[in-house]
Design a protein around this motif. Structure first.
Motif, PDB file in Angstrom:
ATOM      1  N   GLU A   1       0.834  -1.202   0.000  1.00 29.41           N
ATOM      2  CA  GLU A   1       0.000   0.000   0.000  1.00 29.41           C
ATOM      3  C   GLU A   1       0.867   1.250   0.000  1.00 29.41           C
ATOM      4  OE1 GLU A   1      -3.848   1.889   2.411  1.00 29.41           O
ATOM      5  OE2 GLU A   1      -2.875   0.058   3.134  1.00 29.41           O
TER       6      GLU A   1
ATOM      7  N   ILE B   1       1.520   4.564  -3.375  1.00 25.62           N
ATOM      8  CA  ILE B   1       1.264   6.004  -3.248  1.00 25.62           C
ATOM      9  C   ILE B   1       2.038   6.710  -4.353  1.00 25.62           C
ATOM     10  CG2 ILE B   1       1.458   8.030  -1.759  1.00 25.62           C
ATOM     11  CD1 ILE B   1       1.331   6.109   0.648  1.00 25.62           C
TER      12      ILE B   1
ATOM     13  N   SER C   1      -1.239  11.798  -7.035  1.00 23.28           N
ATOM     14  CA  SER C   1      -2.495  11.066  -6.856  1.00 23.28           C
ATOM     15  C   SER C   1      -3.465  11.858  -5.979  1.00 23.28           C
ATOM     16  CB  SER C   1      -2.223   9.704  -6.211  1.00 23.28           C
ATOM     17  OG  SER C   1      -3.427   9.091  -5.813  1.00 23.28           O
TER      18      SER C   1
ATOM     19  N   THR D   1      -6.356  10.793  -4.984  1.00 23.39           N
ATOM     20  CA  THR D   1      -6.902   9.857  -3.990  1.00 23.39           C
ATOM     21  C   THR D   1      -5.952   9.693  -2.811  1.00 23.39           C
ATOM     22  OG1 THR D   1      -8.091   8.649  -5.707  1.00 23.39           O
ATOM     23  CG2 THR D   1      -7.761   7.524  -3.611  1.00 23.39           C
ATOM     24  N   ALA D   2      -4.670   9.495  -3.094  1.00 24.08           N
ATOM     25  CA  ALA D   2      -3.685   9.301  -2.025  1.00 24.08           C
ATOM     26  C   ALA D   2      -3.533  10.553  -1.176  1.00 24.08           C
ATOM     27  CB  ALA D   2      -2.347   8.897  -2.610  1.00 24.08           C
TER      28      ALA D   2
ATOM     29  N   ALA E   1      -5.878  12.732  -0.477  1.00 24.47           N
ATOM     30  CA  ALA E   1      -7.135  13.168   0.138  1.00 24.47           C
ATOM     31  C   ALA E   1      -6.980  13.367   1.641  1.00 24.47           C
ATOM     32  CB  ALA E   1      -8.227  12.147  -0.145  1.00 24.47           C
TER      33      ALA E   1
ATOM     34  N   GLY F   1       3.309   9.667   1.694  1.00 23.89           N
ATOM     35  CA  GLY F   1       2.040  10.313   1.997  1.00 23.89           C
ATOM     36  C   GLY F   1       2.254  11.793   2.228  1.00 23.89           C
TER      37      GLY F   1
ATOM     38  N   ALA G   1      -2.246   9.100   4.119  1.00 23.21           N
ATOM     39  CA  ALA G   1      -2.404   8.740   2.712  1.00 23.21           C
ATOM     40  C   ALA G   1      -3.752   8.057   2.548  1.00 23.21           C
ATOM     41  CB  ALA G   1      -1.286   7.799   2.254  1.00 23.21           C
ATOM     42  N   ASN G   2      -4.412   8.346   1.448  1.00 21.35           N
ATOM     43  CA  ASN G   2      -5.727   7.766   1.181  1.00 21.35           C
ATOM     44  C   ASN G   2      -6.709   8.044   2.316  1.00 21.35           C
ATOM     45  OD1 ASN G   2      -5.031   6.410  -1.394  1.00 21.35           O
ATOM     46  ND2 ASN G   2      -3.671   5.198  -0.092  1.00 21.35           N
ATOM     47  N   ALA G   3      -6.640   9.270   2.853  1.00 23.69           N
ATOM     48  CA  ALA G   3      -7.557   9.765   3.883  1.00 23.69           C
ATOM     49  C   ALA G   3      -7.490   8.979   5.192  1.00 23.69           C
ATOM     50  CB  ALA G   3      -8.990   9.788   3.364  1.00 23.69           C
ATOM     51  N   LYS G   4      -6.310   8.387   5.489  1.00 25.86           N
ATOM     52  CA  LYS G   4      -6.152   7.683   6.769  1.00 25.86           C
ATOM     53  C   LYS G   4      -4.689   7.764   7.198  1.00 25.86           C
ATOM     54  CE  LYS G   4      -5.379   3.118   4.686  1.00 25.86           C
ATOM     55  NZ  LYS G   4      -5.876   1.712   4.600  1.00 25.86           N
TER      56      LYS G   4
END
Length: 240
Positions: free
Chosen positions: A112, A116, A120, A122-123, A125, A152, A178-181
């Protein structure tokens, strides 16, 4: 392979696989109490690890370290650690451009992390506000441009970081998303501060909510051993 330092004396210490760093080695370890709950997760640098390091590496030198399965089974959210040596520091200029180590304790998997990609959306966010520790903020500007590939977006705490108030950078604590977490918890420490053999500790504010339940540290420490070793420790866990 992971090893345990003993079978009857608590806390039990489980080591990951060690890697050569400089003229020494680096290894992670997890300490578990008699109740099988984690009491610490750490990176240990053996005597000599601060010597013989690369002096030029524009993008740093990365050492990938695994975490003993015992720690994950006991509820630690950390998957692996990347120990990054930055002989020329990194941005922002005038703050973190000193020789230092970044110690990324990742809560996401290696695959994961590797996914990244630069640019990106999405990443990059932003996570929900309750997943960001109090006082931590991303760099000014667009999150996409602040995204570091394979890592991230780095969030810092300007109000508790003296280097943002004109003091010389010695050590600090970063959060990464990264990815909202949450993606990682990252102590950053200059080699000069480690060479000073100063024991130190600081609080880690813990977010109210996390995507991966487990034991999250509320303190980080630097501890020097009589054998020349240096431990960078996360402990005093709270459940999230």
């Amino acid at each position: 392979m992971s090893g345990c330092s003993g079978s009857n004396v608590f806390p039990l210490e489980f080591e990951g696989t060690s890697k050569v760093v400089g003229a020494g080695r680096a290894v992670t370890y997890v300490s578990l109490g008699a109740d099988n709950k984690p009491s610490a997760v750490a990176v240990r640098l053996t005597d000599g690890a601060l010597n013989g390091l690369a002096t030029t590496a524009p993008f740093g030198v990365e050492y990938k370290l695994d975490i003993a399965v015992a720690g994950k089974d006991a509820g630690l959210p950390f998957d692996h650690v990347n120990l990054d040596w930055n002989p020329q520091g990194h941005e922002p200029a005038g703050i973190y451009d000193l020789p230092h180590f970044d110690i990324h304790f990742y809560t996401i998997s290696d695959s994961e992390q590797g996914a990244i990609a630069p640019g990106s959306v999405t990443a990059a966010a932003a996570p929900p506000a309750n997943m960001v520790p109090a006082g931590y903020f991303p760099p000014p500007g667009a999150l996409v441009s602040s995204l570091v590939p394979g890592m991230g977006v780095h969030y810092s705490s300007p109000s508790t970081s003296p280097e943002f108030m004109g003091a010389k950078f010695t050590r600090t604590l970063i959060y990464g998303f990264a990815n909202a977490k949450l993606a990682f918890v990252e102590p950053m420490i200059t080699r000069a501060f480690l060479q000073s053999k100063t024991n130190d500790s600081g609080a880690i504010p813990v977010p109210d909510k996390v995507a991966k339940p487990g034991y999250y540290p509320s303190r980080w420490s630097i501890k020097h051993g009589t054998d020349g070793s240096i431990d960078i420790i996360l402990d005093q866990f709270v459940v999230r």
